[in-house]
Design an enzyme around this catalytic site. Structure first.
Site, PDB file in Angstrom:
ATOM      1  N   MET A 134       0.840  -1.202   0.000  1.00  0.00           N
ATOM      2  CA  MET A 134       0.000   0.000   0.000  1.00  0.00           C
ATOM      3  C   MET A 134       0.876   1.253   0.000  1.00  0.00           C
ATOM      4  O   MET A 134       0.654   2.175  -0.763  1.00  0.00           O
ATOM      5  CB  MET A 134      -0.885   0.022   1.248  1.00  0.00           C
ATOM      6  CG  MET A 134      -1.793  -1.173   1.365  1.00  0.00           C
ATOM      7  SD  MET A 134      -3.112  -1.090   0.153  1.00  0.00           S
ATOM      8  CE  MET A 134      -3.593  -2.792   0.074  1.00  0.00           C
ATOM      9  N   CYS A 176     -12.352   7.375  -9.120  1.00  0.00           N
ATOM     10  CA  CYS A 176     -12.049   8.769  -8.806  1.00  0.00           C
ATOM     11  C   CYS A 176     -12.984   9.179  -7.682  1.00  0.00           C
ATOM     12  O   CYS A 176     -13.985   8.517  -7.438  1.00  0.00           O
ATOM     13  CB  CYS A 176     -12.237   9.688 -10.013  1.00  0.00           C
ATOM     14  SG  CYS A 176     -13.916   9.828 -10.582  1.00  0.00           S
TER      15      CYS A 176
HETATM   16  N1  LIG Z   1      -5.107   4.565   4.461  1.00  0.00           N
HETATM   17  C1  LIG Z   1      -5.036   3.619   5.351  1.00  0.00           C
HETATM   18  O1  LIG Z   1      -5.595   3.671   6.414  1.00  0.00           O
HETATM   19  C2  LIG Z   1      -4.146   2.508   5.026  1.00  0.00           C
HETATM   20  C3  LIG Z   1      -4.253   1.902   3.796  1.00  0.00           C
HETATM   21  C4  LIG Z   1      -3.381   0.891   3.521  1.00  0.00           C
HETATM   22  C5  LIG Z   1      -2.426   0.513   4.444  1.00  0.00           C
HETATM   23  N2  LIG Z   1      -2.394   1.103   5.650  1.00  0.00           N
HETATM   24  C6  LIG Z   1      -1.391   0.719   6.637  1.00  0.00           C
HETATM   25  O2  LIG Z   1      -0.125   1.114   6.116  1.00  0.00           O
HETATM   26  C7  LIG Z   1       0.872   0.170   6.486  1.00  0.00           C
HETATM   27  C8  LIG Z   1       1.616  -0.319   5.273  1.00  0.00           C
HETATM   28  O3  LIG Z   1       0.815  -1.157   4.460  1.00  0.00           O
HETATM   29  P1  LIG Z   1       1.477  -1.995   3.293  1.00  0.00           P
HETATM   30  O4  LIG Z   1       0.403  -2.808   2.692  1.00  0.00           O
HETATM   31  O5  LIG Z   1       2.261  -1.101   2.402  1.00  0.00           O
HETATM   32  O6  LIG Z   1       2.488  -2.925   4.119  1.00  0.00           O
HETATM   33  P2  LIG Z   1       3.757  -3.749   3.616  1.00  0.00           P
HETATM   34  O7  LIG Z   1       4.051  -4.706   4.692  1.00  0.00           O
HETATM   35  O8  LIG Z   1       3.544  -4.240   2.238  1.00  0.00           O
HETATM   36  O9  LIG Z   1       4.938  -2.650   3.546  1.00  0.00           O
HETATM   37  C9  LIG Z   1       5.567  -2.100   4.683  1.00  0.00           C
HETATM   38  C10 LIG Z   1       6.971  -1.647   4.302  1.00  0.00           C
HETATM   39  O10 LIG Z   1       7.580  -1.046   5.429  1.00  0.00           O
HETATM   40  C11 LIG Z   1       8.969  -1.380   5.418  1.00  0.00           C
HETATM   41  N3  LIG Z   1       9.520  -1.226   6.779  1.00  0.00           N
HETATM   42  C12 LIG Z   1       9.297  -1.960   7.873  1.00  0.00           C
HETATM   43  N4  LIG Z   1       9.978  -1.481   8.924  1.00  0.00           N
HETATM   44  C13 LIG Z   1      10.652  -0.391   8.496  1.00  0.00           C
HETATM   45  C14 LIG Z   1      11.501   0.558   9.117  1.00  0.00           C
HETATM   46  N5  LIG Z   1      11.809   0.486  10.401  1.00  0.00           N
HETATM   47  N6  LIG Z   1      11.994   1.561   8.355  1.00  0.00           N
HETATM   48  C15 LIG Z   1      11.727   1.644   7.034  1.00  0.00           C
HETATM   49  N7  LIG Z   1      10.941   0.749   6.406  1.00  0.00           N
HETATM   50  C16 LIG Z   1      10.389  -0.246   7.126  1.00  0.00           C
HETATM   51  C17 LIG Z   1       8.975  -2.784   4.908  1.00  0.00           C
HETATM   52  O11 LIG Z   1      10.219  -3.131   4.367  1.00  0.00           O
HETATM   53  C18 LIG Z   1       7.876  -2.758   3.852  1.00  0.00           C
HETATM   54  O12 LIG Z   1       8.384  -2.491   2.574  1.00  0.00           O
HETATM   55  C19 LIG Z   1       0.135  -0.914   7.248  1.00  0.00           C
HETATM   56  O13 LIG Z   1       0.274  -0.692   8.626  1.00  0.00           O
HETATM   57  C20 LIG Z   1      -1.308  -0.764   6.827  1.00  0.00           C
HETATM   58  O14 LIG Z   1      -2.215  -1.208   7.808  1.00  0.00           O
HETATM   59  C21 LIG Z   1      -3.229   2.114   5.942  1.00  0.00           C
END
Ligand SMILES: NC(=O)c1ccc[n+]([C@@H]2O[C@H](COP(=O)([O-])OP(=O)(O)OC[C@H]3O[C@@H](n4cnc5c(N)ncnc54)[C@H](O)[C@@H]3O)[C@@H](O)[C@H]2O)c1
Length: 1012
Positions: free
Chosen positions: A182, A414
């Site tokens: 995401m 959109c």
């Molecule tokens: N708008 C929203 O409310 C919304 C929508 C989607 C995702 N999210 C949240 O966003 C977060 C990310 O989602 P995702 O699907 O991309 O997850 P993901 O697990 O695919 O990606 C997370 C990334 O963070 C990196 N990471 C982990 N620890 C790190 C650190 N200390 N420093 C730098 N990088 C680090 C990982 O290598 C990975 O690439 C989740 O917590 C998810 O719940 C929120």
């Protein structure tokens, strides 16, 4: 999973089901499981952990079978991914009703859910997995784009900047973490909004993958390189994204320490799950083995790192950056890690998205059942055509066409609001009916929408009335969509944030080109986002209340009393109100006769003078058409700036009103619009130049509704009143719309009238720039006006024999006198100066008070002196604009520039105020402009006073186009209409309907007298 096999939705126009209303859910169920779309199709998992489209392959087969034979008066019931019944209903009923993952409150936990899932009794439906309207990663890209656009709009509003669609991120640096499934949408979402993005991820592979997919532009070698790249791009105002391999817990504090100028900070590392956040000092290669072997120790270390990470985010917040939590719970994890200030920055929904929800805006999406990408191209063009002024929407659609690869059936998303979605839906249905789209289209949305979800950690976090966890709303949403004719409707639990934390609903409606579908679409796409508006009305959001009123949404609790505050409301009333009754024309006493014969009016108060019904209706309808243009949904204030899309709409409105009255429309060399009743040139040749009234339509940032527009609307209404009374002018009457009166965009007030009269040189005008560096010449060219024409327009000026501008009063003069209308006698002398104060930048914590050279102290003296001296001399003085360097919360400034605006009844007094300020400031006071006393034409003022013998005569401290025309020796006067609060240049600016109508009547009499 048993029975697994590849599935792909059929394409083309040949159906397997009995009708498109059942073919559509059939194809969309299959599409959700297409290997291009689903993450783990064999397990029926579409996205979001274990979000499934069906409970088992046997259940999938049964649903396919049932949909294939389902009739148009039958409804299939789906309980957590399994079809459980078919009921006889009717053709307006949904063909499918879905309930997924719902559990009774006390049982709504992950362990209980998993136990029941193991027993085969339920499945996790996420949001669009179990409701068959997932469209792949385009959804997250668009949502992220919208969030950053809302950040840009908020920053633009805070800076008092205009911009079509609310601003861009040009010239800003966003720092974020997490380039995963995401989070990987962030760099592209930022650059699509014109900004620079530095994204940090511990995993180089994640960053490289996003470069391959063109979501990320560049990879930096190290931190120095990353900073240099970002700063270069920021200075050049280029939208560029830079990836850096690193741990956020290390990199963010270092960026803060180095003082890198960061404007926006957020994060999408997987912080919600401490085992998915890599602590400092742990290698990516060891991550998963370590987390699995010692989860408690790993969790402690991850939380300690998150505490450092969030501490740096709060450090940026302290420095003035825009900081927000992007839905990954990092604030709570950092709090658990020992950082007490973690919740000092907000979540993204309350910070940016809620105002959009108040307008019924949310993620609107559609998919082409034909599988033909050309069908989406046709719908894209339809959207662009339907909403020509929405730059932000245009930018997204064009970018999506360029960057988004379809997954499964071609689809588009959109954000559209209440009032917009049904227009789009109806247009799509028409395109299907006419064959321009080759097969029906499904129209749905995410469950993350304005009125369809209760989710206290996300969509309903921090509701104004504390109703975060009230889940009646999504249930009502599902019910109303069912009652309105949606094709399938779903109610889910736990999507996005997990078990026990959300309840949400969805709908999909099929545009199959039939009349029946059109009717259903219009109702569903009106009512579905309408739920968002009423949900936020109920929670007490003023913006939602305003939107509900504008869109005619009925709120029963507000219907007990309907005060006639808005002018528009007046027309809606059934009978005349007490005040209006007093304004109706008494029989046998037509006002026009008095005016035409030049007879004096009886000395009645203006408010009680007779107003013909016709001019009242015309005023009200003119006002209603103008009112929505350029009103900002977030603030309720107006943003009508020169040569923008809103300005074009205002000009179109003016032209349409002129045409509707058969007036001749001209535009002068400065771009001001003129509408003439009668031929001004023929009259001029006969020695009878015209009588002109009017004002301007542009606004200050977040201005009120009346400043300017009241004069233009009253001008047209007065013309209507004269005609209604059968008045025949002996000289032409003109209505003018002066451009750029407020100078909000290019900094020079009354630019339109100044250029017209030669008071502003064309070269200087062309070179004026706005806050984004766009010149007036470029802005005019973009708006289709030739800036080469700019210059004094003698031909137009000759036509003006007299000019009378009606304007809302911008002070409390009339309120104090308890009168509705006044005559303007003069505009006070008015000066503007810049004062530069020098200091010495130093640390706010370590510099002893005695060692400081703090120019803010001198500024404080300046402000107090300006106030005191203005009071002594009967003037007004304001320090309304200040520039501070370096403008950091923890730095003593090195320099301050302040702008002094002083006005008063006598030039000498105003100059004395400025001199006193210069004396205390100890800096350099530079005069930027000075306009001496502008007295209006004495004869004309006398004539108006004789005609409106009850009206007081007042001077004003506000500048007007009338002042510029008076300075160009055109006989000029003004009329002021009472402003009960005296507030102006603010959304609170107001004039009562009765007073506005009294103004129209006074203007009618004046025009009749001058043009008789
Ligand atoms: N708008 C929203 O409310 C919304 C929508 C989607 C995702 N999210 C949240 O966003 C977060 C990310 O989602 P995702 O699907 O991309 O997850 P993901 O697990 O695919 O990606 C997370 C990334 O963070 C990196 N990471 C982990 N620890 C790190 C650190 N200390 N420093 C730098 N990088 C680090 C990982 O290598 C990975 O690439 C989740 O917590 C998810 O719940 C929120």
């Amino acid at each position: 999973m048993e029975g697994a096999r590849p599935v792909r939705a059929p394409r083309g126009t040949t159906r397997t089901a009995r009708s498109w209303q059942t073919e559509a859910p059939l194809r969309m169920l299959q599409n959700n499981l297409d290997p291009q779309v689903a993450e783990r199709p064999d397990d029926l998992v579409v996205y979001g952990g274990t979000g499934r489209a069906a409970r088992s392959w046997a259940a999938f087969d049964a649903m396919v079978r049932t949909l294939t034979t389902l009739k148009d008066d039958e409804t299939m019931l789906v309980q957590s991914g399994k079809p459980v019944g078919v009921m006889r209903t009717h053709e307006w009923a949904p063909r499918v009703l879905i309930a997924n993952s719902n559990l009774v409150g006390d049982w709504a936990t992950w362990p209980e859910f998993r136990r029941l899932e193991q027993l085969g009794l339920t499945m996790y439906g996420q949001m669009t997995a179990g409701s068959w309207i997932y469209i792949g990663t385009q959804g997250i890209l668009q949502g992220t784009y919208e969030t950053f656009a809302a950040v840009a709009a908020k920053r633009a509003a805070a800076a008092g900047r205009y911009q079509d669609g609310g601003g861009t991120l040009a010239g800003t640096l966003t720092v974020t973490g997490g380039c995963g499934g995401m989070g990987g949408a962030q760099p592209l979402a930022v650059t699509l909004n014109g900004g620079v993005c530095l994204i940090i991820d511990v995993d180089a592979a994640r960053l490289r993958r996003r470069v391959e997919h063109r979501y990320l532009d560049e990879l930096a070698d190290d931190l120095d390189d990353a900073i240099a790249r970002c700063e270069r791009a920021k200075a050049a105002r280029r939208g560029v994204s830079v990836g850096l391999v690193g741990n956020c817990a290390t990199v963010l504090p270092e960026l803060l320490r180095r003082g890198v100028a960061v404007d926006i900070v957020t994060d999408q590392t997987s912080a919600h799950d401490p085992l998915s956040y890599l602590p400092e000092g742990v290698d990516v290669a060891d991550w998963h083995a370590y987390a699995a072997a010692r989860p408690a120790e790993f969790t402690d270390r991850a939380r300690a790192s998150m505490a450092k990470h969030v501490e740096a985010m709060v450090g940026f917040l302290d420095n003035g950056a825009e900081v927000f939590d992007y839905g990954n719970s990092i604030r709570d994890e950092a709090r658990l890690g020992g950082f007490a200030r973690a919740f000092e920055f907000p979540g993204f929904v309350p910070a940016y998205i809620r105002p959009l929800f108040c307008e019924g805006k949310g993620p609107f999406r559609w998919a082409a059942l034909s599988g033909d990408p050309n069908d989406i191209r046709v719908t894209d063009e339809a959207i662009l055509d339907l909403f020509p002024d929405n730059d932000h929407l245009h930018r997204w659609i064009r970018a999506a066409q360029d960057k988004v690869a379809y997954q499964g059936l071609p689809a588009r998303i959109c954000w559209l609001g209440q009032g917009e979605r049904e227009k789009a839906g109806a247009r799509f249905n028409d395109l299907v009916a006419s064959g321009q789209i080759s097969a029906p289209v499904v129209i749905g949305r995410d469950h993350l929408d304005c009125g369809s979800v209760a989710s206290p950690y996300r969509e309903t976090e921090a509701m104004a009335d504390g109703s975060d966890a009230i889940a009646d709303w999504p249930l009502l949403n599902a019910l109303v969509n069912t009652a309105s004719g949606a094709s399938w409707v779903s109610i889910h639990h736990g999507g996005g944030v997990g078990m026990g934390r959300s309840i949400h609903a969805g709908q999909v409606t099929v545009a199959d080109g039939t009349d029946l579908a059109r009717q259903k679409i219009e109702r569903v796409l009106t009512n579905d986002p309408g739920m968002g508006v009423i949900r936020h009305v109920d929670a007490g959001y003023d913006l939602a209340t305003k939107v509900a009123k504008d869109r005619g949404l009925r709120i029963p609790m507000a219907e007990q009393e309907r005060p006639a505050t808005s002018l528009v409301a007046l027309t809606e009333r059934e009978g005349p109100s007490a005040s209006l009754a007093a304004l109706t024309e008494p029989e046998g006493h037509p006002a026009s006769l008095l005016a035409q014969t030049g007879q004096k009016r009886p000395t009645a108060s203006l408010a009680a003078l007779p107003i013909p019904r016709g001019s009242r209706a015309s005023f009200t309808s003119l006002w209603a058409a103008l009112e929505p243009i350029g009103r900002h949904p977030g603030t309720g204030g107006y943003r009508r700036f020169a040569w923008t899309a809103q300005d074009a709409q205002l000009r179109d409105w003016f032209a349409a009103e002129a045409r509707a009255r058969g007036l001749d429309l001209t535009t002068d060399r400065a771009g001001n619009q003129w509408a003439w009743w009668g031929d001004p040139d023929a009259a001029l040749a006969a020695g009878r130049p015209g009588v002109v009234t009017g004002s301007h339509l542009d606004s200050v940032p977040d201005g009120g509704a009346f400043d300017g527009p009241l004069g233009v609307v009253s001008a047209f209404a007065a013309l209507d009143a004269l005609r209604e009374r059968g008045f025949e002018p002996s000289r032409p009457i003109g209505v003018v719309n002066f451009g750029d009166e407020e100078g909000a965009r290019f900094g020079v007030a009354c630019a339109g009238s100044r250029i017209l009269t030669g008071a502003l040189a064309p070269d200087r005008a062309r070179g004026l720039t706005d806050a984004d560096g766009v010149t007036m010449a470029d802005a005019m060219a973009r708006a289709g006006h030739d800036a080469g024409l700019l210059g004094r327009d003698a031909e137009t000026l000759r036509r003006v024999g007299a000019f009378v501008e009606l304007h809302v009063e911008q002070g409390r003069g009339l309120a104090d006198l308890d009168r509705p209308v006044a005559i303007g006698s003069s505009i006070w002398p008015h000066g503007r100066w810049r004062l530069d104060l020098a200091g010495e930048a130093n640390h706010a914590g370590t510099t002893r008070l005695a060692d400081r050279h703090d120019p803010m102290l001198a500024l404080a003296e300046v402000i107090l002196t300006a106030r005191r001296e203005a009071g002594r001399h009967g003037c007004v003085a304001t320090v309304g604009k200040v520039r501070v360097l370096p403008n950091g919360v923890n730095a003593i400034p090195s320099a301050v520039s302040a702008w002094l605006d002083a006005r008063g009844p006598r030039e000498a007094a105003v100059r004395e105020v400025a001199a006193a300020v210069a004396a205390v400031g100890g800096g350099v006071l530079a005069e930027e402009s000075f306009t001496g006393d502008t007295a209006f034409d004495a004869e004309l003022v006398k004539r108006l006073a004789a005609l409106l013998d009850d009206a007081p005569v007042l001077a004003t401290g506000a500048g007007h186009d009338a002042g510029i025309l008076a300075s160009a020796s055109i006989p000029t006067a003004m009329l002021f209409v009472r402003n009960p609060t005296g507030v102006s240049h603010s959304p609170a600016e107001h004039a009562e309907a009765d007073d506005c109508l009294a103004g129209v009547d006074a203007l009618t009499s004046v025009l009749a007298d001058l043009a008789r």
